[in-house]
Write an enzyme that holds these catalytic residues in place. Sequence first.
Site, PDB file in Angstrom:
ATOM      1  N   CYS A  51      19.997  45.214 -14.699  1.00  0.00           N
ATOM      2  CA  CYS A  51      20.011  43.995 -15.024  1.00  0.00           C
ATOM      3  C   CYS A  51      21.462  43.425 -14.688  1.00  0.00           C
ATOM      4  O   CYS A  51      22.566  44.248 -15.184  1.00  0.00           O
ATOM      5  CB  CYS A  51      19.797  43.773 -16.536  1.00  0.00           C
ATOM      6  SG  CYS A  51      20.354  42.052 -17.078  1.00  0.00           S
TER       7      CYS A  51
ATOM      8  N   TYR B 103      -6.359   1.424   7.167  1.00  0.00           N
ATOM      9  CA  TYR B 103      -5.521   0.273   6.569  1.00  0.00           C
ATOM     10  C   TYR B 103      -5.357  -0.822   7.442  1.00  0.00           C
ATOM     11  O   TYR B 103      -4.577  -1.727   7.274  1.00  0.00           O
ATOM     12  CB  TYR B 103      -4.279   0.838   5.826  1.00  0.00           C
ATOM     13  CG  TYR B 103      -3.500   1.729   7.011  1.00  0.00           C
ATOM     14  CD1 TYR B 103      -3.070   1.481   8.140  1.00  0.00           C
ATOM     15  CD2 TYR B 103      -3.440   3.128   6.583  1.00  0.00           C
ATOM     16  CE1 TYR B 103      -2.479   2.353   9.005  1.00  0.00           C
ATOM     17  CE2 TYR B 103      -2.716   4.005   7.242  1.00  0.00           C
ATOM     18  CZ  TYR B 103      -2.317   3.676   8.413  1.00  0.00           C
ATOM     19  OH  TYR B 103      -1.496   4.434   9.500  1.00  0.00           O
TER      20      TYR B 103
ATOM     21  N   LYS C 124       2.416   4.287   1.335  1.00  0.00           N
ATOM     22  CA  LYS C 124       2.668   4.960   2.650  1.00  0.00           C
ATOM     23  C   LYS C 124       2.171   6.289   2.896  1.00  0.00           C
ATOM     24  O   LYS C 124       2.941   7.305   2.367  1.00  0.00           O
ATOM     25  CB  LYS C 124       4.301   4.795   3.240  1.00  0.00           C
ATOM     26  CG  LYS C 124       4.297   4.973   4.900  1.00  0.00           C
ATOM     27  CD  LYS C 124       5.632   4.754   5.225  1.00  0.00           C
ATOM     28  CE  LYS C 124       5.805   4.810   6.755  1.00  0.00           C
ATOM     29  NZ  LYS C 124       5.469   6.071   7.203  1.00  0.00           N
TER      30      LYS C 124
ATOM     31  N   GLU D 179       0.766  -1.323  -0.059  1.00  0.00           N
ATOM     32  CA  GLU D 179       0.062   0.192  -0.062  1.00  0.00           C
ATOM     33  C   GLU D 179       0.862   1.108  -0.137  1.00  0.00           C
ATOM     34  O   GLU D 179       1.953   1.329   0.396  1.00  0.00           O
ATOM     35  CB  GLU D 179      -1.049  -0.011   1.165  1.00  0.00           C
ATOM     36  CG  GLU D 179      -1.911  -1.291   1.500  1.00  0.00           C
ATOM     37  CD  GLU D 179      -2.234  -1.202   3.032  1.00  0.00           C
ATOM     38  OE1 GLU D 179      -1.901  -0.281   3.877  1.00  0.00           O
ATOM     39  OE2 GLU D 179      -2.888  -2.055   3.199  1.00  0.00           O
TER      40      GLU D 179
ATOM     41  N   CYS E 298      19.795  42.202 -24.513  1.00  0.00           N
ATOM     42  CA  CYS E 298      20.491  41.771 -23.430  1.00  0.00           C
ATOM     43  C   CYS E 298      21.082  40.124 -23.918  1.00  0.00           C
ATOM     44  O   CYS E 298      20.179  39.558 -24.458  1.00  0.00           O
ATOM     45  CB  CYS E 298      19.797  41.764 -22.099  1.00  0.00           C
ATOM     46  SG  CYS E 298      20.516  40.757 -20.847  1.00  0.00           S
TER      47      CYS E 298
ATOM     48  N   CYS F  85      14.374  42.971 -17.298  1.00  0.00           N
ATOM     49  CA  CYS F  85      15.575  43.689 -18.022  1.00  0.00           C
ATOM     50  C   CYS F  85      14.985  44.329 -19.229  1.00  0.00           C
ATOM     51  O   CYS F  85      14.052  43.671 -19.860  1.00  0.00           O
ATOM     52  CB  CYS F  85      16.607  42.645 -18.133  1.00  0.00           C
ATOM     53  SG  CYS F  85      17.632  43.536 -19.543  1.00  0.00           S
TER      54      CYS F  85
ATOM     55  N   LYS G  52      10.916   2.991   1.952  1.00  0.00           N
ATOM     56  CA  LYS G  52      11.050   4.340   1.841  1.00  0.00           C
ATOM     57  C   LYS G  52      11.367   5.027   0.536  1.00  0.00           C
ATOM     58  O   LYS G  52      12.015   4.306  -0.183  1.00  0.00           O
ATOM     59  CB  LYS G  52      11.739   5.083   3.029  1.00  0.00           C
ATOM     60  CG  LYS G  52      11.349   4.867   4.428  1.00  0.00           C
ATOM     61  CD  LYS G  52      10.112   5.166   4.777  1.00  0.00           C
ATOM     62  CE  LYS G  52      10.205   6.926   5.073  1.00  0.00           C
ATOM     63  NZ  LYS G  52      10.390   7.073   6.319  1.00  0.00           N
TER      64      LYS G  52
ATOM     65  N   ASP H 245       1.550   9.908   4.094  1.00  0.00           N
ATOM     66  CA  ASP H 245       2.276  10.960   4.981  1.00  0.00           C
ATOM     67  C   ASP H 245       1.570  11.644   5.775  1.00  0.00           C
ATOM     68  O   ASP H 245       1.001  12.789   5.604  1.00  0.00           O
ATOM     69  CB  ASP H 245       3.223  11.890   4.211  1.00  0.00           C
ATOM     70  CG  ASP H 245       4.503  12.224   4.811  1.00  0.00           C
ATOM     71  OD1 ASP H 245       4.637  11.786   5.826  1.00  0.00           O
ATOM     72  OD2 ASP H 245       5.360  13.105   4.339  1.00  0.00           O
TER      73      ASP H 245
ATOM     74  N   CYS I 182      23.236  43.123 -18.472  1.00  0.00           N
ATOM     75  CA  CYS I 182      23.658  44.167 -19.327  1.00  0.00           C
ATOM     76  C   CYS I 182      23.604  45.457 -18.880  1.00  0.00           C
ATOM     77  O   CYS I 182      23.602  46.512 -19.279  1.00  0.00           O
ATOM     78  CB  CYS I 182      22.707  44.007 -20.566  1.00  0.00           C
ATOM     79  SG  CYS I 182      20.952  44.309 -20.204  1.00  0.00           S
TER      80      CYS I 182
HETATM   81  S1  IVH Z   1       0.186  -0.160   8.932  1.00  0.00           S
HETATM   82  C1  IVH Z   1       1.635  -2.564  12.167  1.00  0.00           C
HETATM   83  N1  IVH Z   1      -0.102   1.219   6.495  1.00  0.00           N
HETATM   84  O1  IVH Z   1       3.394   4.627   9.022  1.00  0.00           O
HETATM   85  C2  IVH Z   1       1.742  -1.504  10.875  1.00  0.00           C
HETATM   86  N2  IVH Z   1       1.055   2.408   8.029  1.00  0.00           N
HETATM   87  O2  IVH Z   1       5.909   3.721  10.639  1.00  0.00           O
HETATM   88  C3  IVH Z   1       0.968  -0.370  11.373  1.00  0.00           C
HETATM   89  N3  IVH Z   1       1.366   4.667   7.741  1.00  0.00           N
HETATM   90  O3  IVH Z   1       2.263   4.942  12.183  1.00  0.00           O
HETATM   91  C4  IVH Z   1       0.779   0.716  10.328  1.00  0.00           C
HETATM   92  N4  IVH Z   1       0.576   4.309   5.509  1.00  0.00           N
HETATM   93  O4  IVH Z   1       1.004   6.397  10.384  1.00  0.00           O
HETATM   94  C5  IVH Z   1       0.307   1.118   7.760  1.00  0.00           C
HETATM   95  N5  IVH Z   1      -0.588   1.905   4.456  1.00  0.00           N
HETATM   96  C6  IVH Z   1      -0.129   2.014   5.657  1.00  0.00           C
HETATM   97  C7  IVH Z   1       0.342   3.224   6.264  1.00  0.00           C
HETATM   98  C8  IVH Z   1       0.828   3.308   7.548  1.00  0.00           C
HETATM   99  C9  IVH Z   1       1.028   5.431   6.500  1.00  0.00           C
HETATM  100  C10 IVH Z   1       1.972   5.099   8.697  1.00  0.00           C
HETATM  101  C11 IVH Z   1       1.173   5.134   9.990  1.00  0.00           C
HETATM  102  C12 IVH Z   1       2.271   4.365  10.974  1.00  0.00           C
HETATM  103  C13 IVH Z   1       3.543   4.963  10.453  1.00  0.00           C
HETATM  104  C14 IVH Z   1       4.574   3.446  10.855  1.00  0.00           C
END
Ligand code: IVH
Length: 662
Positions: free
Chosen positions: A405, A223, A113, A111, A428, A423, A311, A115, A408
């Site tokens: 400028c 999730y 991640k 999935e 120029c 300018c 990451k 932010d 020039c």
């Molecule tokens: S699962 C045991 N799924 O990442 C697993 N976390 O460093 C628990 N996060 O605290 C998290 N997207 O804030 C999971 N698709 C995703 C996520 C996700 C973002 C964040 C979440 C968690 C941190 C872990």
Amino acid sequence: MKPADRVATLRAELAHHNHRYYTLDAPEISDAAYDALMRELVKLEAAHPELVTPDSPTQRVGGAVLEKFEKVTHRQQMLSLGNVFDDAEFTEFDDRIRKAMNVEQVAYLCEPKMDGLAIELIYEKGRFVGGSTRGDGVIGEDVTENLKTIRNLPLELSGKQIPALLEVRGEVFIRKADFKRMNDELVKRGEEAFVNPRNSAAGSLRQLDSRNTAARPLSLYVYEVGVVEGREFASHVEKLDALASWGLPVNPRRYEVKGFEGVKGAWSSLLAERHALPYEIDGLVVKVDSTDLRARLGQVSKSPRWAVAWKFPPEELETQVERILVQVGRTGAITPLAELKPVFVGGVTVSRATLHNEDELRRKDVREGDWVFVRRAGDVIPEIVKVITSKRTGAEKEFVFPSQCPVCAAPVRKAEDGAIARCTNRACPAQLAGRLRHFATRTAMDIDGLGEKLCEAMVEKGLVSSVDGLYALDLETLTGLERMGEKSAQNLLDAIEKSKATTLRRFIYALGIPDVGEATAKALAEHFREVPKLMGASLEELQLVKDIGPEMASSIRGFFDEGENRAVVEGLLKAGVKPAPPEIVEAGAFSGKTVVITGTLAGMGRDEAKEAIERRGGKVSGSVSKKTDLLVAGEEAGSKLTKAKELGVKVLTEAEFVALLK
Ligand code: IVH
């Protein structure tokens, strides 16, 4: 219609549009139209208070004001994730699982991640009863009132087999577009803008007055689950599907894959799409799919052995401004630029960042010696997001914007309305080199080998004084340039010669008329079909062209009113440049259709495919939505293909596409 019926209709419509926006990422109506529906519902409920229900979307306006957040102990610890950064580290993670479980290959669900900020939601008999932040994983803060204001958080679950108790975990975040809108408004009101969506999501969720939270455009994806009573899931996929079936927002983007190769493929394809996504992500979460395997793997202190975050390279970094200087572009625009203490991030070194213009420089108050947050998103030029004022020592130097400028020494002037200082000297050297480079660019005259450095060198040596001068160059003159051998000089001359056979739209774009981009050049070419007609067009005639308003029209007219510009155009035509008018569109397979191209086509480039579709009356767009008629899917098509299938858009293979072109 009876008020009760209208209220029900409005709620159903709002729920539908929420789903389109938040879950499918394919809105059908504008924000304004959505707001109108909401206002109508608010009004009706105010007139008929008996119709108000706790799960009505109007109840998300907030109201409770707290002294402080209560602490809550999570019934089940909220884990975090270990990180890996490259192939070797992920392989190690995968190997450990395979050895411990004695299996050939592991089935993973990957999935994005998100932010944002991790939260937990508790549903009892399908009703939302409370929620909290992750905190340290054991104890979090009760942010129930604030969570209730999140538009796509269901206050009441629907569907079959809803557990008596359901703890769901997910992420609260702010979408990029919402973030931009919110920040623009903050700045307009003279308040301070947020650095990034994550910080603002976190700040918004920790408001003691929930009305403040309600005013922030928070979104949610879930999730994972915590304690669940009355339902078991054999796999993660089964779990996600169940959560979605109960109306919880689950990210539709997910990758069911096997082993290292599968995960690497998902990682690469998500990374490629990172900037096109409507929200910010910082990696791929890789999770063992099987519940049974997960249980056997267990956890180490705070993170599970069955999941890991792979990451992406970070996009934000901290560094110091060494110097501020200005650059002069092809239209004379003077852009302030910060030279940074070089930082190495995600495989590249960042040593400069743009400050856009003088107003921006003032607004952000960037000084030489300042520590700053720099953002580097994909291919775009890095940008200074914010000064870290707490790190100021007093030794920082304010930058004095030049009134002359730097190249020039001509006076610098700002247009009455504009933020952009320019300018004022068309001759120029910096402007001229910029015009040459633009003229030669791939989407303009496409002169191979004529890059920035070479343009600058030619101007410096006085080889050309306007773009038509390129066509008078000869071998002897060119080989006089430093580091220019006979072979490369001949190649350049060949490329210049080849560029004479061009199209009118390329030619118009290449002229570098202020504000005229590729799309406008195309529209002008289709409308006027000949250079003299365009040059002679009045303001009124220009405004008959698709998407051309009074401002653009006067910019174009102004350009051709300058004797120098007319002389350049005439010089080009005299030198033998032949801009061909656009072919009359053949009514064909693509006429009136919106087409998206994805993946790699084996037999032709993207640009070529695009031109072929447009010549046959189609329009090519970059993203799949419900307005898309056709998707051309090449090799390694990824999420656009998935989305097209979801939306029921017709998909063509490359072979089918080529057949339609014939
Ligand atoms: S699962 C045991 N799924 O990442 C697993 N976390 O460093 C628990 N996060 O605290 C998290 N997207 O804030 C999971 N698709 C995703 C996520 C996700 C973002 C964040 C979440 C968690 C941190 C872990």
